[in-house]
Design a protein around this motif. Structure first.
Motif, PDB file in Angstrom:
ATOM      1  N   LYS A   1     -37.664  73.193  11.923  1.00 19.26           N
ATOM      2  CA  LYS A   1     -38.628  74.211  12.541  1.00 19.26           C
ATOM      3  C   LYS A   1     -39.377  73.443  13.342  1.00 19.26           C
ATOM      4  O   LYS A   1     -39.590  73.895  14.668  1.00 19.26           O
ATOM      5  N   HIS A   2     -39.958  72.230  13.236  1.00 13.73           N
ATOM      6  CA  HIS A   2     -40.712  71.531  14.304  1.00 13.73           C
ATOM      7  C   HIS A   2     -39.769  71.258  15.277  1.00 13.73           C
ATOM      8  O   HIS A   2     -40.556  71.219  16.515  1.00 13.73           O
ATOM      9  N   HIS A   3     -38.618  71.031  15.204  1.00 13.75           N
ATOM     10  CA  HIS A   3     -37.789  70.514  16.298  1.00 13.75           C
ATOM     11  C   HIS A   3     -37.565  71.587  17.145  1.00 13.75           C
ATOM     12  O   HIS A   3     -37.533  71.578  18.377  1.00 13.75           O
ATOM     13  N   ILE A   4     -37.394  72.793  16.647  1.00 13.81           N
ATOM     14  CA  ILE A   4     -37.205  74.217  17.591  1.00 13.81           C
ATOM     15  C   ILE A   4     -38.422  74.566  18.172  1.00 13.81           C
ATOM     16  O   ILE A   4     -38.323  74.468  19.400  1.00 13.81           O
ATOM     17  N   LYS A   5     -39.516  74.317  17.703  1.00 11.41           N
ATOM     18  CA  LYS A   5     -40.929  74.494  18.265  1.00 11.41           C
ATOM     19  C   LYS A   5     -41.207  73.591  19.570  1.00 11.41           C
ATOM     20  O   LYS A   5     -41.557  74.073  20.625  1.00 11.41           O
ATOM     21  N   SER A   6     -40.757  72.244  19.394  1.00 14.82           N
ATOM     22  CA  SER A   6     -40.905  71.316  20.352  1.00 14.82           C
ATOM     23  C   SER A   6     -40.208  71.378  21.403  1.00 14.82           C
ATOM     24  O   SER A   6     -40.136  70.890  22.532  1.00 14.82           O
ATOM     25  N   LYS A   7     -38.763  71.921  21.165  1.00 13.05           N
ATOM     26  CA  LYS A   7     -37.728  71.804  22.183  1.00 13.05           C
ATOM     27  C   LYS A   7     -38.038  72.923  23.210  1.00 13.05           C
ATOM     28  O   LYS A   7     -37.918  74.052  22.972  1.00 13.05           O
ATOM     29  N   GLN A   8     -37.636  72.410  24.574  1.00  9.89           N
ATOM     30  CA  GLN A   8     -37.786  73.433  25.691  1.00  9.89           C
ATOM     31  C   GLN A   8     -36.361  73.981  25.855  1.00  9.89           C
ATOM     32  O   GLN A   8     -35.718  73.079  25.988  1.00  9.89           O
TER      33      GLN A   8
ATOM     34  N   VAL B   1     -32.806  66.905  -4.618  1.00  9.53           N
ATOM     35  CA  VAL B   1     -32.029  67.975  -3.534  1.00  9.53           C
ATOM     36  C   VAL B   1     -32.986  68.864  -2.919  1.00  9.53           C
ATOM     37  O   VAL B   1     -32.717  69.027  -1.801  1.00  9.53           O
ATOM     38  N   ILE B   2     -33.763  69.538  -3.793  1.00  8.67           N
ATOM     39  CA  ILE B   2     -34.594  70.630  -3.214  1.00  8.67           C
ATOM     40  C   ILE B   2     -35.484  70.129  -2.118  1.00  8.67           C
ATOM     41  O   ILE B   2     -35.722  70.658  -1.063  1.00  8.67           O
ATOM     42  N   TYR B   3     -35.934  68.951  -2.672  1.00  5.57           N
ATOM     43  CA  TYR B   3     -37.050  68.307  -1.641  1.00  5.57           C
ATOM     44  C   TYR B   3     -36.342  67.781  -0.517  1.00  5.57           C
ATOM     45  O   TYR B   3     -36.927  68.219   0.825  1.00  5.57           O
ATOM     46  N   THR B   4     -35.193  67.286  -0.380  1.00  6.85           N
ATOM     47  CA  THR B   4     -34.456  67.013   0.720  1.00  6.85           C
ATOM     48  C   THR B   4     -34.276  68.400   1.847  1.00  6.85           C
ATOM     49  O   THR B   4     -34.126  68.227   2.822  1.00  6.85           O
ATOM     50  N   VAL B   5     -33.667  69.348   1.061  1.00 11.93           N
ATOM     51  CA  VAL B   5     -33.248  70.641   1.715  1.00 11.93           C
ATOM     52  C   VAL B   5     -34.588  71.019   2.541  1.00 11.93           C
ATOM     53  O   VAL B   5     -34.809  71.527   3.543  1.00 11.93           O
ATOM     54  N   ALA B   6     -35.799  70.964   1.584  1.00  5.60           N
ATOM     55  CA  ALA B   6     -36.983  71.607   2.132  1.00  5.60           C
ATOM     56  C   ALA B   6     -37.377  70.675   3.482  1.00  5.60           C
ATOM     57  O   ALA B   6     -38.074  71.207   4.394  1.00  5.60           O
ATOM     58  N   GLU B   7     -37.306  69.229   3.244  1.00  7.82           N
ATOM     59  CA  GLU B   7     -37.612  68.488   4.270  1.00  7.82           C
ATOM     60  C   GLU B   7     -36.758  68.557   5.586  1.00  7.82           C
ATOM     61  O   GLU B   7     -37.445  68.567   6.650  1.00  7.82           O
ATOM     62  N   ALA B   8     -35.461  69.114   5.513  1.00 11.89           N
ATOM     63  CA  ALA B   8     -34.654  69.151   6.584  1.00 11.89           C
ATOM     64  C   ALA B   8     -35.190  70.452   7.253  1.00 11.89           C
ATOM     65  O   ALA B   8     -35.013  70.684   8.488  1.00 11.89           O
TER      66      ALA B   8
END
Length: 92
Positions: free
Chosen positions: A36-43, A24-31
């Motif tokens: 974070k990656h999605h926010i950085k790449s989104k214009q 569960v912790i791994y799944t949350v960390a992966e999300a």
């Protein structure tokens, strides 16, 4: 708390968790990492933040309206009539 101290505390705590809890912790960390990656790449299609208005995202036109006020020259009587007409239209 520094990052090193935080990692140490997490490592100590993770040793006590079950495999299901670790997953569960791994799944949350992966999300979080994906977000974070999605926010950085989104214009962003929003205009840039305007620090004069509490950091809110507003257009240049709205900023100009706040700074200069309304450019209509109306008398108090005309303004009251406009308010009355608006309220009649909205609630009448």
């Amino acid at each position: 708390m520094t990052a090193t101290q935080l990692r140490t505390r997490i490592d100590n705590t993770m040793q006590k968790l079950t495999e299901k809890q670790l997953y569960v912790i791994y799944t949350v960390a992966e999300a979080f990492a994906a977000e974070k990656h999605h926010i950085k790449s989104k214009q962003s299609d929003l205009p840039p933040r305007n620090p004069k208005f509490g950091g809110r995202r507003i257009s240049d036109e709205i900023a100009a309206m706040f700074l200069t006020g309304n450019s209509l020259d109306v008398t108090d009587e005309e303004l009251e009539q406009m308010k009355y007409d608006y309220l009649i239209e909205k609630y009448g």
